[in-house]
Design an enzyme around this catalytic site. Structure first.
Site, PDB file in Angstrom:
ATOM      1  N   LYS A   1      -8.024  -3.375   6.149  1.00  0.00           N
ATOM      2  CA  LYS A   1      -7.940  -2.251   7.064  1.00  0.00           C
ATOM      3  C   LYS A   1      -9.264  -1.486   7.050  1.00  0.00           C
ATOM      4  O   LYS A   1     -10.067  -1.591   6.118  1.00  0.00           O
ATOM      5  CB  LYS A   1      -6.778  -1.337   6.666  1.00  0.00           C
TER       6      LYS A   1
ATOM      7  N   SER B   1       3.212  -4.361  16.824  1.00  0.00           N
ATOM      8  CA  SER B   1       3.927  -3.165  17.271  1.00  0.00           C
ATOM      9  C   SER B   1       5.227  -3.524  17.983  1.00  0.00           C
ATOM     10  O   SER B   1       6.216  -2.790  17.883  1.00  0.00           O
ATOM     11  CB  SER B   1       3.028  -2.302  18.170  1.00  0.00           C
TER      12      SER B   1
ATOM     13  N   TYR C   1     -15.350  -2.714  15.845  1.00  0.00           N
ATOM     14  CA  TYR C   1     -14.852  -3.337  17.065  1.00  0.00           C
ATOM     15  C   TYR C   1     -15.348  -2.575  18.296  1.00  0.00           C
ATOM     16  O   TYR C   1     -15.239  -1.342  18.377  1.00  0.00           O
ATOM     17  CB  TYR C   1     -13.325  -3.310  17.093  1.00  0.00           C
TER      18      TYR C   1
ATOM     19  N   ASP D   1      12.901 -11.731  -1.111  1.00  0.00           N
ATOM     20  CA  ASP D   1      12.590 -11.668   0.314  1.00  0.00           C
ATOM     21  C   ASP D   1      13.717 -10.922   1.024  1.00  0.00           C
ATOM     22  O   ASP D   1      14.900 -11.268   0.853  1.00  0.00           O
ATOM     23  CB  ASP D   1      12.469 -13.094   0.854  1.00  0.00           C
ATOM     24  N   ILE D   2      13.378  -9.916   1.823  1.00  0.00           N
ATOM     25  CA  ILE D   2      14.424  -9.160   2.520  1.00  0.00           C
ATOM     26  C   ILE D   2      15.192 -10.018   3.527  1.00  0.00           C
ATOM     27  O   ILE D   2      16.283  -9.648   3.958  1.00  0.00           O
ATOM     28  CB  ILE D   2      13.866  -7.905   3.227  1.00  0.00           C
TER      29      ILE D   2
ATOM     30  N   PHE E   1       0.815  -1.217   0.000  1.00  0.00           N
ATOM     31  CA  PHE E   1       0.000   0.000   0.000  1.00  0.00           C
ATOM     32  C   PHE E   1       0.853   1.274   0.000  1.00  0.00           C
ATOM     33  O   PHE E   1       0.880   2.035  -0.975  1.00  0.00           O
ATOM     34  CB  PHE E   1      -0.952  -0.036   1.201  1.00  0.00           C
TER      35      PHE E   1
ATOM     36  N   ALA F   1       9.080  -2.645   3.690  1.00  0.00           N
ATOM     37  CA  ALA F   1       8.646  -4.041   3.777  1.00  0.00           C
ATOM     38  C   ALA F   1       8.380  -4.455   5.223  1.00  0.00           C
ATOM     39  O   ALA F   1       9.267  -4.383   6.078  1.00  0.00           O
ATOM     40  CB  ALA F   1       9.698  -4.955   3.160  1.00  0.00           C
TER      41      ALA F   1
ATOM     42  N   ASP G   1       3.445   4.642  14.611  1.00  0.00           N
ATOM     43  CA  ASP G   1       3.209   5.228  15.929  1.00  0.00           C
ATOM     44  C   ASP G   1       2.813   4.182  16.964  1.00  0.00           C
ATOM     45  O   ASP G   1       2.838   4.445  18.168  1.00  0.00           O
ATOM     46  CB  ASP G   1       2.139   6.332  15.855  1.00  0.00           C
ATOM     47  N   GLU G   2       2.463   2.973  16.510  1.00  0.00           N
ATOM     48  CA  GLU G   2       2.001   1.949  17.446  1.00  0.00           C
ATOM     49  C   GLU G   2       3.098   1.474  18.393  1.00  0.00           C
ATOM     50  O   GLU G   2       2.808   0.852  19.417  1.00  0.00           O
ATOM     51  CB  GLU G   2       1.391   0.768  16.688  1.00  0.00           C
TER      52      GLU G   2
ATOM     53  N   ASN H   1      -2.293   5.482   7.923  1.00  0.00           N
ATOM     54  CA  ASN H   1      -2.399   5.955   6.551  1.00  0.00           C
ATOM     55  C   ASN H   1      -3.728   5.533   5.932  1.00  0.00           C
ATOM     56  O   ASN H   1      -4.320   4.516   6.313  1.00  0.00           O
ATOM     57  CB  ASN H   1      -1.274   5.376   5.693  1.00  0.00           C
TER      58      ASN H   1
END
Length: 363
Positions: free
Chosen positions: A197, A159, A215, A57-58, A10, A80, A133-134, A188
């Site tokens: 999301k 997180s 939720y 793949d990293i 995304f 990623a 930010d999490e 975002n």
């Protein structure tokens, strides 16, 4: 030449599209193409020689070293990551593997590559790590927003894995001198957002006549950042950020989840009314809250404005209107991703969440 990881996801795909719209500097785009990686996001670049896509793949450190040696990028922009909290609750193993071990592999490859550069090239090189930010945990209703000096207190496997990767990046700057930059962004939204999301899920379900799952009481507060603004901020940090520093990126848009859903329903009512003529709000359904659900996130983005001159261009109203219109105009993209693993995931996540007593409340 820059190297981007996770550039088919995304935020990553938005960044690649934005970068090549603003610059002639080529991009090596490395993506594993998990369920959230979608090359259709980059369809407009199929014939663009400035975009070099590599399926990798990293965690494959040898492949990462090979790519760095071959393409000799001036910067790595590291998107990623496994990024969905609910998925991390159901299966944390992949989050540890990708977010921690993958970041470590990439850092090692970058350190080896950087250490062999000439002094002038070393000075220009940057490793920009995109985080969340999490990592800061949750806020009370009257707490000050997260700043770059807020203590880490992650509350989910997702997180926690991102917090670990942040610490690794920091350590590689302080121990080895690798010129790293870290950005911690708020939620975002925008084009190409995978429909698991909140915002894209609500749009897709509303148009399909399905329940809109909320939720708990829906009063969890998030700071919403339009993805285009996020891309602009990353470009600015890459251009002028000080190595070793962290920059928080937020939209200055705190909204309760339920208010976001009401806004989406009202916009869809106006732009694409349903056949029955009723409001999409009638499809709202309250479901059992997820474990350890953080109550409030908020970003203090004054540092990046003060030091680098960046601030968001979009308000929530302007950004969400662009987002809703994009999804209405790109239903084929939505249909394409609503298959296979995605549909299985929705069933797995929601089939065990029975509606609460106020399931029919439409507010």
């Amino acid at each position: 030449m820059i190297l981007v990881t996770g550039g088919a996801g995304f935020i990553g795909s938005n960044f690649v599209l934005d970068w090549l719209a603003q610059s002639d500097e080529p991009v090596v785009n490395v993506d594993k193409l998990t369920y959230a990686g979608n090359l259709n996001n980059l369809a407009s670049l199929r014939d663009d020689t400035r975009h070099i896509f590599v399926h990798a793949d990293i965690c494959d450190s040898e492949k990462m070293q090979e790519l760095l040696s071959t393409y000799k990028p001036t910067a790595i922009v590291h998107f990623a990551a496994e990024s969905h909290v609910d998925r991390s609750i159901h299966g944390p193993v992949e989050f540890v593997r990708t977010n921690i071990n993958g970041t470590f592999s990439l850092l090692e490859a970058a350190r080896t590559y950087w250490s062999q550069l000439a002094d002038a090239e070393k000075e220009k090189f940057r490793f920009l790590h995109v985080s969340t930010d999490e990592v800061y945990g949750t806020l009370g209703p009257d707490d000050a927003p997260f700043s770059e000096t807020t203590s880490y207190a992650p509350n989910s496997p997702y997180s926690a894995s991102k917090a670990a990767s942040d610490h690794l990046v920091r350590s590689y700057h302080h121990t080895y001198g690798l010129p790293t930059l870290t950005t911690n962004c708020s939620n975002n939204y925008g084009p190409y957002h995978f429909p698991e999301k909140l915002i894209p899920l609500i749009i897709a379900n509303a148009l399909a006549g399905k329940p809109l799952p909320i939720y708990g009481d829906g009063q969890q507060i998030r700071d919403w950042l339009y993805v285009g603004d996020h891309c602009t901020a990353i470009r600015r940090v890459l251009q002028a950020g000080k190595p070793g520093e962290t920059y928080n990126i937020g939209g200055w848009n705190e909204k309760a989840n339920l208010d976001v859903v009401h806004t989406l329903c009202d916009m869809l009512d106006a732009l694409q009314p349903n056949a029955a003529g009723s409001s999409y709000r009638k499809q709202i359904t309250y479901v059992t809250d997820r474990p350890g659900h953080d109550r409030r996130y908020a970003i203090d983005a004054r540092k990046i404005e003060r030091e680098l001159g960046w601030k968001p261009a979009e308000t929530f109203d302007s950004g969400i209107r662009k987002t809703v219109q994009w999804y209405l105009d790109n239903q084929a993209w939505v249909r394409d991703v609503q298959s296979g693993d995605y549909m299985k995931w929705l069933d797995k996540n929601y089939k065990q969440r029975k509606s609460s007593s106020d399931a029919q409340e439409t507010a």
